[in-house]
Design a protein around this motif. Sequence first.
Motif, short mmCIF file in Angstrom:
data_model
loop_
_atom_site.label_atom_id
_atom_site.label_comp_id
_atom_site.label_asym_id
_atom_site.label_seq_id
_atom_site.Cartn_x
_atom_site.Cartn_y
_atom_site.Cartn_z
N TYR A 34 0.82 -1.22 0.00
CA TYR A 34 0.00 0.00 0.00
C TYR A 34 0.86 1.27 0.00
O TYR A 34 0.51 2.25 -0.65
CB TYR A 34 -0.91 -0.02 1.24
CG TYR A 34 -1.91 1.11 1.28
CD1 TYR A 34 -3.23 0.90 0.89
CD2 TYR A 34 -1.55 2.39 1.73
CE1 TYR A 34 -4.16 1.93 0.92
CE2 TYR A 34 -2.48 3.42 1.76
CZ TYR A 34 -3.78 3.20 1.36
OH TYR A 34 -4.68 4.21 1.40
N PHE A 35 1.96 1.25 0.75
CA PHE A 35 2.74 2.48 0.95
C PHE A 35 3.89 2.64 -0.03
O PHE A 35 4.64 3.60 0.05
CB PHE A 35 3.28 2.53 2.39
CG PHE A 35 2.20 2.33 3.41
CD1 PHE A 35 1.30 3.35 3.68
CD2 PHE A 35 2.04 1.12 4.05
CE1 PHE A 35 0.28 3.17 4.59
CE2 PHE A 35 1.02 0.92 4.95
CZ PHE A 35 0.14 1.95 5.22
N GLN A 36 4.06 1.66 -0.92
CA GLN A 36 5.19 1.74 -1.84
C GLN A 36 4.87 2.58 -3.08
O GLN A 36 3.71 2.81 -3.41
CB GLN A 36 5.59 0.33 -2.27
CG GLN A 36 6.19 -0.48 -1.13
CD GLN A 36 6.75 -1.80 -1.59
OE1 GLN A 36 6.04 -2.62 -2.14
NE2 GLN A 36 8.04 -2.00 -1.37
N ARG A 58 -4.05 -3.73 -1.05
CA ARG A 58 -4.69 -2.95 0.00
C ARG A 58 -3.94 -3.12 1.32
O ARG A 58 -4.30 -2.50 2.32
CB ARG A 58 -6.16 -3.33 0.14
CG ARG A 58 -6.42 -4.77 0.54
CD ARG A 58 -7.86 -5.17 0.30
NE ARG A 58 -8.80 -4.39 1.08
CZ ARG A 58 -9.42 -4.82 2.18
NH1 ARG A 58 -9.19 -6.04 2.65
NH2 ARG A 58 -10.26 -4.06 2.84
N THR A 59 -2.90 -3.95 1.33
CA THR A 59 -2.10 -4.19 2.53
C THR A 59 -0.71 -3.57 2.37
O THR A 59 -0.21 -3.43 1.25
CB THR A 59 -1.91 -5.70 2.76
OG1 THR A 59 -1.38 -6.28 1.55
CG2 THR A 59 -3.21 -6.39 3.11
N GLY A 60 -0.07 -3.29 3.49
CA GLY A 60 1.30 -2.80 3.47
C GLY A 60 2.27 -3.92 3.12
O GLY A 60 1.87 -4.99 2.65
#
Lengths: 238, 94
Positions: A34-36, A58-60
């Motif tokens: 998600y955060f990449q 939807r997951t980190g």
Amino acid sequence: MALDEAIAVARSKNLVPDTLRFFRWEPSAVSIGYFQSMDDEVDTAACDRRGIGYVRRRTGGGAVYHDRDGELTYSMFLSQSHRLVSADFQESYETLCSGLVSGLRLLGVQAEFKPINDIVVGGRKVSGNAQTRGLNVVHQHGTILVKVNPKLMFAVLKVPDEKIRDKMIKSVEERVTSLCAVLGREVGFDELERALIRGFEASFGIRLVPGTVTEFEDKKAEELRVEKYSRREWNFRR
Amino acid sequence: MGKAQIKVEGGKLVKVQLKSEGDKITEVKVTGDFFLHPEELIDELEKALEGSKLNESALADRVKAFIKKHKAVLLGAAPEDFAKCIVMAGAKSD
């Protein structure tokens, strides 16, 4: 990824029971956390040339190359009030991964959970996992490496510097393993799936019943595929 | 624009892209393979850091306060790691 979110939505509306899903990627694809940043992590031009997909989860967690013939992916969806779910994320990873660990051990693989979110054999990673929570549902998915091809992995993942590509491939070869490498034989997807089902049942004290994708999940997945997971706004948002 | 990244010992990778004016953050993007729950808060956190001074301990406090206020969970990195990486990116910013 669209079906994963659709199942989570269906579970949150109590339309389906707690669910375990197994799947393989067709075509092979790269998923990023998600955060990449897609541009930072993935050589999308190389993916396009090779017919390899790319999608934001939807997951980190990190970028994963999902080879159609080299890995099995699972997803599980539990009500947040389920006895296996702890408010503590780290504890929940360990509990939910225990089903995989016990399934892998049934295959003769001496798997162990390694915090934060990995399963290792002899210190080398064989499975990565990621969790998200929302609408009172815990969704954890992850991958089990059956065969690993670091050269192909780095053909589609960005490397900070071309000069260190070979070094990075070597480093992955040292840090990552696969079921075929550990067992020294071919491992079929059906065989793996059966072992994991037994592992989850034994470890969680549950009985899994075969099911199919419901009409709601199917429609929701199509909606999410069109409106979210196939869109640049989502995949390149960071 | 300044860029920096750190690998957290026993944790994940944190990457920062930063625009600043003087010692103040005008825009910041934090990416990496860490976990923040709920995930959507990352945009709000980045907004909340705009206007902050590039001071490591003050930034760490700001991230900590944000996490506490939103009952969020950060896994694989600590607020101090975010702060450290932001200041490193600031040092490389023109």
